[in-house]
Design a protein around this motif. Structure first.
Motif, mmCIF file in Angstrom:
data_model
loop_
_atom_site.group_PDB
_atom_site.id
_atom_site.type_symbol
_atom_site.label_atom_id
_atom_site.label_comp_id
_atom_site.label_asym_id
_atom_site.label_seq_id
_atom_site.Cartn_x
_atom_site.Cartn_y
_atom_site.Cartn_z
ATOM 1 N N ARG A 1 0.838 -1.202 0.000
ATOM 2 C CA ARG A 1 0.000 0.000 0.000
ATOM 3 C C ARG A 1 0.877 1.259 0.000
ATOM 4 N NH1 ARG A 1 -0.819 4.692 2.531
ATOM 5 N NH2 ARG A 1 -0.683 3.728 4.581
ATOM 6 N N ASP A 2 1.522 1.598 1.115
ATOM 7 C CA ASP A 2 2.357 2.805 1.145
ATOM 8 C C ASP A 2 3.554 2.625 0.202
ATOM 9 O OD1 ASP A 2 3.187 5.357 2.039
ATOM 10 O OD2 ASP A 2 2.608 4.916 4.091
ATOM 11 N N HIS B 1 3.976 4.521 12.657
ATOM 12 C CA HIS B 1 3.976 4.555 11.179
ATOM 13 C C HIS B 1 4.855 5.759 10.828
ATOM 14 C CE1 HIS B 1 1.893 4.184 7.118
ATOM 15 N NE2 HIS B 1 2.537 5.329 7.029
ATOM 16 N N HIS C 1 7.674 7.997 8.617
ATOM 17 C CA HIS C 1 8.275 8.260 7.304
ATOM 18 C C HIS C 1 9.705 8.752 7.503
ATOM 19 C CE1 HIS C 1 5.200 7.309 4.310
ATOM 20 N NE2 HIS C 1 4.399 7.394 5.363
ATOM 21 N N ASN D 1 9.324 4.654 4.043
ATOM 22 C CA ASN D 1 8.779 4.298 5.366
ATOM 23 C C ASN D 1 9.891 3.625 6.185
ATOM 24 O OD1 ASN D 1 6.326 4.374 3.546
ATOM 25 N ND2 ASN D 1 5.320 3.855 5.452
HETATM 26 ZN ZN ZN Z 1 2.427 6.595 5.299
#
Ligand code: ZN
Ligand code: KIV
Length: 389
Positions: free
Chosen positions: A13-14, A202, A204, A238
């Protein structure tokens, strides 16, 4: 509190949001099956409302895997949530991941809203998601820059609405590890009902701190880390799965465990690199081509005598079959003797001196001396010794 940290993989997804990394359904299923072998607890398979292709891929992943929870992303929008629920219908263990921006920047400029309205939308989204699945994760987008008192109020409200997991994204990669860890600690101490939910990181990597921030998160009570293989993801990426997993494994004093079968790490990294066409930088921790390569004479000498003088991880632990002694102009006699032996030549001291001298003159012209070039030098020099004997 449990010492088990859940690994939530968002490569599909990301990670897949990265320009040029688009995967088709078959490739997504292939990677999901590999992630299942790797032992991830949750696979975020996509953002079903974003396109029919993504919907189909999430559905296919749900049918393919059995053990991991399969998660679909949605905004705090009814239609998104409904479509996510439909895409997840075949999952053995479905999770809807819904949420909204909570920082003043997101509220004012992106959502053109206010704090009270955003709180209401967050609660409504979680309540609606709960009508489809039991497991609902709420993300407070840009939590890293969100005012902590307001964040606490939002989380308290979504826990009451039934959220099982609370994701605190450092969406812009802004936080320092101390700040991110302190925010998680504050929430644990100030949100009523927080023990009913799992806190999730989560992070970055805009400032290169995603891994450090995730570790600060679990040190302060988070029990889920969201991450991707090779650290791919929006902008600078990420948190990288292989890094956080190996940090927790190397640092027993943290007393935190994951379910990851680490020998699958390297193969999974290679599969993602290959299918996404996204190269892994050679100096990338754990999975880069140079992660277990030694090129200076001093390091080579040490590692040949005893691996752990310069390696804190046995390469086999992460599925790399051996350390690499790279022969360059910085290499020493120990490395030449070692490699020659591997090539079947146990050199005498005299032979080694001659091979080494010749090696240096070749190495000064080449970046790296490969086995073929070294063999040529060995044959020339050992013949020379034989002729003069
Ligand atoms: Zn993200
Ligand atoms: O970075 C982020 O905030 C996200 C959320 C959508 C979870 O990816």
């Amino acid at each position: 509190m449990t010492n088990q940290v859940h690994i939530f993989d968002t490569t599909l997804r990301d990670g897949e949001q990265v320009p040029g990394c688009k995967l088709n359904t078959a490739q997504k299923v292939e990677i999901a099956l590999q992630l299942e072998c790797l032992g991830v607890d949750i696979i975020e398979a996509g953002f079903p409302v974003s396109s029919p292709g993504d919907f189909q891929a999430v559905d296919a992943v749900c049918r393919a895997v059995s053990a991991p929870v399969v998660c679909g992303l949605s905004r705090a929008v009814k239609q998104d949530i409904k479509v996510a629920a439909e895409a997840l219908a075949a999952a053995k263990r479905p999770r809807i991941h819904t949420g909204i921006g909570t920082s003043d920047s997101h509220i004012q400029y992106k959502l053109c809203s206010n704090r009270a309205e955003v709180l209401e939308r967050a609660v409504a989204a979680v309540k609606y998601a709960k009508t489809f699945v039991e497991d609902v994760e709420f993300y407070a987008e840009d939590a890293g820059r969100t005012d902590k008192e307001y964040l606490a109020r939002v989380l308290e409200a979504v826990i009451k609405a039934g959220a099982t997991v609370l994701n605190l994204p450092d969406t812009t990669g802004y936080c320092l590890p101390e700040q991110y860890g302190a925010k998680i600690k504050y929430l644990r101490e100030n949100v009523t009902g927080i023990d009913r939910a799992v806190l999730s990181t989560h992070c970055h990597n805009d400032l290169g701190l995603a891994t450090a921030n995730s570790i600060a998160g679990v040190q302060n009570g988070a029990r889920q880390i969201e991450c991707t293989i090779n650290g791919i993801g929006e902008r600078a990426g990420n948190t990288s799965l292989e890094e956080v997993v190996m940090i927790l494994r190397q640092h027993a004093e943290l007393a935190l465990e994951t379910n990851i079968h680490t020998p699958y790490i390297y193969g999974t990294s290679q599969l993602v690199r290959e299918r996404m066409g996204m190269p892994v930088q050679p100096n990338k921790a754990i999975v880069g081509a140079n992660a277990f390569a030694h090129s200076s004479g001093i390091h080579q000498d040490g590692v040949i005598k005893r691996r752990d003088t310069y390696e804190i991880i046995d390469p086999l632990e992460v599925g790399v079959d051996h350390s690499k002694i790279v022969l360059t102009a910085r290499s020493g006699r120990a490395a030449i003797a070692y490699r020659s032996k591997k090539l079947g030549h146990n050199l005498t001291k005299n032979e080694l001196d001659l091979v080494y001298t010749q090696f240096l003159s070749v190495a000064d012209r080449m970046k790296e001396v490969d086995d073929q070039a070294l063999l040529q030098i060995i044959v020339q020099q050992t013949e020379r010794v034989a002729q003069t004997a």
